[in-house]
Write an enzyme that holds these catalytic residues in place. Structure first.
Site, mmCIF file in Angstrom:
data_model
loop_
_atom_site.group_PDB
_atom_site.id
_atom_site.type_symbol
_atom_site.label_atom_id
_atom_site.label_comp_id
_atom_site.label_asym_id
_atom_site.label_seq_id
_atom_site.Cartn_x
_atom_site.Cartn_y
_atom_site.Cartn_z
ATOM 1 N N ARG A 130 0.854 -1.361 -0.018
ATOM 2 C CA ARG A 130 -0.073 -0.368 -0.080
ATOM 3 C C ARG A 130 0.696 1.299 0.123
ATOM 4 O O ARG A 130 1.781 1.357 0.629
ATOM 5 C CB ARG A 130 -0.882 0.035 1.205
ATOM 6 N N HIS B 214 -0.858 -2.588 -4.632
ATOM 7 C CA HIS B 214 -0.325 -3.454 -5.342
ATOM 8 C C HIS B 214 -0.205 -2.718 -6.938
ATOM 9 O O HIS B 214 -0.518 -3.514 -7.934
ATOM 10 C CB HIS B 214 -1.042 -4.801 -5.486
ATOM 11 N N HIS C 95 2.930 -12.859 -5.307
ATOM 12 C CA HIS C 95 1.961 -13.167 -4.499
ATOM 13 C C HIS C 95 1.474 -14.618 -4.408
ATOM 14 O O HIS C 95 0.039 -14.470 -4.412
ATOM 15 C CB HIS C 95 0.660 -12.053 -4.720
ATOM 16 N N ASP D 232 -1.735 -9.712 8.371
ATOM 17 C CA ASP D 232 -1.470 -9.203 7.047
ATOM 18 C C ASP D 232 -0.463 -7.879 7.395
ATOM 19 O O ASP D 232 -0.796 -6.739 7.369
ATOM 20 C CB ASP D 232 -2.895 -8.518 6.621
ATOM 21 N N GLU E 250 4.981 -12.391 1.057
ATOM 22 C CA GLU E 250 5.494 -11.319 0.066
ATOM 23 C C GLU E 250 6.920 -10.824 0.379
ATOM 24 O O GLU E 250 6.903 -9.924 1.322
ATOM 25 C CB GLU E 250 4.365 -10.529 -0.247
#
Length: 324
Positions: free
Chosen positions: A78, A103, A173, A230, A288
C-alpha cells in the site's frame, strides 16, 4: 515449454510456460507473471500442487483481487492516500483500496500480458510500463526471470530501469498450501525477524518498528501460524546483494517444507483471512518478500526510489523439501 493458455477479449494470447527440474514442476503464465502451480512431492513421494491457482484463464479474470500467484507492481503493498511526492512533484495514483493505492493500482502488473523468452531452465518475462501508468512517473523497463536451480528451487529475479525518478517495489503473491490436496491449516512458520511495522486501521504503517518479543508476531522459533496476519516483518538481515534465508514454512502432515531466501528487507505475512469464493478464508499463506509498505511517506524505511542512473534488482528463492 510453452503452450496457449487462453485469449483475452481483445484477442491477446496468453501462454503458459512449464518449468521442470529435480522433482519440481512450475507453471508460469504470461498474464500477470502468475505462478499458476508448483508441484512438489511429500515425504512419501506423492506429488501435489502447493500454491493456490485456477485451472483456466477465466478464473483469474473473474477473481483478480486475491492476486493469486501474481507479479505485483509497480508498487507491491500500500501507498497511503494514493499519492506520493518525489523531488518536489506530487504524483496521484489509482485509489483501489479505499483511499489508498494497493499493488500498483486498478490495473497493475498482475493484469498485464508480458513478453516471454526461454532462458536456461526457465523463462524471462519483460514489459515496458509507460510514464504515467496508474499515475507512476517514468518509463519503466522491467524483467522478471523465473528459473529452477539444480535442487528444484524456484528463483525469481527482477530487474528494472527508468528514464525518470520513480518508486519501485515488486513481489510475487503466491498463496502456499503445503498440504496440497488436504485441508489447509496446521502450517508452522519460522521468520528471521525481530521487529515488525505496526499498522493503522487501513493497514498503513505508523512509521514505527516494534519488537516482536512476547507478542503474537514472534516467529523467530518455528510455531503454528494461526490467523489474523496482514503485516510486514522487518527482516534482521536488511537489504542484501544476494539472497539470504529468512523464512521456513512447514506442513507437519505431509512433511513438505518451504524455505525462502531473498535480497529484500521485509516480508509481508498474509494469512488470507479475507480470501473468498471459490476458495475459503485461510486456504493459503502469502509470504511476500518486499520493501516496506508506504515507504514513499516513511523516511525511516529503506528507500524504494529508483533513478535513471540506477538498476533495480531484487531476487527471491523458494526452496522445497521434506522433513520427518
Amino acid at each position: 515449454m510453452s503452450e496457449l493458455f487462453g485469449t483475452l477479449s481483445d484477442g491477446t494470447e496468453v501462454h503458459r510456460w512449464t518449468l521442470e527440474r529435480a522433482g519440481t514442476r512450475v507453471r508460469v503464465l504470461t498474464y500477470g507473471g502468475i505462478v499458476q502451480s508448483v508441484e512438489v512431492p511429500d515425504r512419501a513421494g506423492r506429488t501435489a500442487d502447493v500454491v493456490l491457482g485456477f485451472e483456466g484463464l477465466d478464473g483469474y479474470l473473474r477473481h483478480p483481487e486475491p492476486y493469486l500467484g501474481a507479479l505485483v507492481g509497480r508498487y507491491a503493498n500500500r501507498i497511503a492516500g494514493a499519492r506520493f511526492t518525489l523531488d518536489g512533484h506530487t504524483h496521484a495514483l489509482a485509489p483501489n483500496n479505499g483511499p489508498n493505492c494497493l499493488h500498483g493500482g486498478e490495473r497493475g502488473f498482475d493484469k498485464r500480458v508480458w513478453e516471454a523468452e526461454p532462458v536456461g531452465h526457465g523463462v524471462r518475462l519483460t514489459r515496458v510500463s509507460p510514464h504515467g501508468e496508474e499515475g507512476f512517473p517514468g518509463r519503466l523497463e522491467i524483467s522478471a526471470t523465473y528459473t529452477l536451480d539444480a535442487s528444484g528451487a524456484l528463483r525469481i529475479a527482477y530487474e528494472a530501469v527508468t528514464d525518470a525518478p520513480t518508486v519501485v517495489n515488486l513481489t510475487n503473491h503466491s498463496y502456499f498450501s503445503l498440504g496440497g490436496d488436504t485441508a489447509p491449516g496446521g502450517h508452522e512458520l519460522r521468520l528471521a525477524a525481530s521487529r515488525f511495522t505496526p499498522v493503522d486501521a487501513d493497514l498503513i504503517p505508523t512509521g514505527e518498528s516494534a519488537d516482536v518479543t512476547g507478542s503474537r508476531f514472534d516467529f523467530r522459533t518455528a510455531r503454528a501460524v494461526g490467523s489474523g496476519y496482514d503485516h510486514n516483518f522487518v527482516l534482521d538481515k536488511g537489504v542484501t546483494d544476494t539472497p539470504e534465508e529468512v523464512a521456513e514454512l512447514h506442513d507437519p502432515v505431509s512433511g513438505r517444507l518451504l524455505t525462502i531466501a531473498t535480497t529484500e528487507p521485509g516480508l509481508q505475512l498474509y494469512t488470507a483471512d479475507h480470501l473468498g469464493d471459490p476458495f475459503t478464508a485461510g486456504a493459503g499463506i502469502a509470504l511476500e518478500t518486499q520493501h516496506f509498505p508506504d515507504s514513499p511517506h516513511q523516511p525511516g524505511f529503506p528507500s524504494t526510489e529508483l533513478r535513471p542512473d540506477e538498476v533495480y534488482r531484487s531476487e527471491t528463492v523458494y526452496g522445497f523439501g521434506v522433513r520427518g
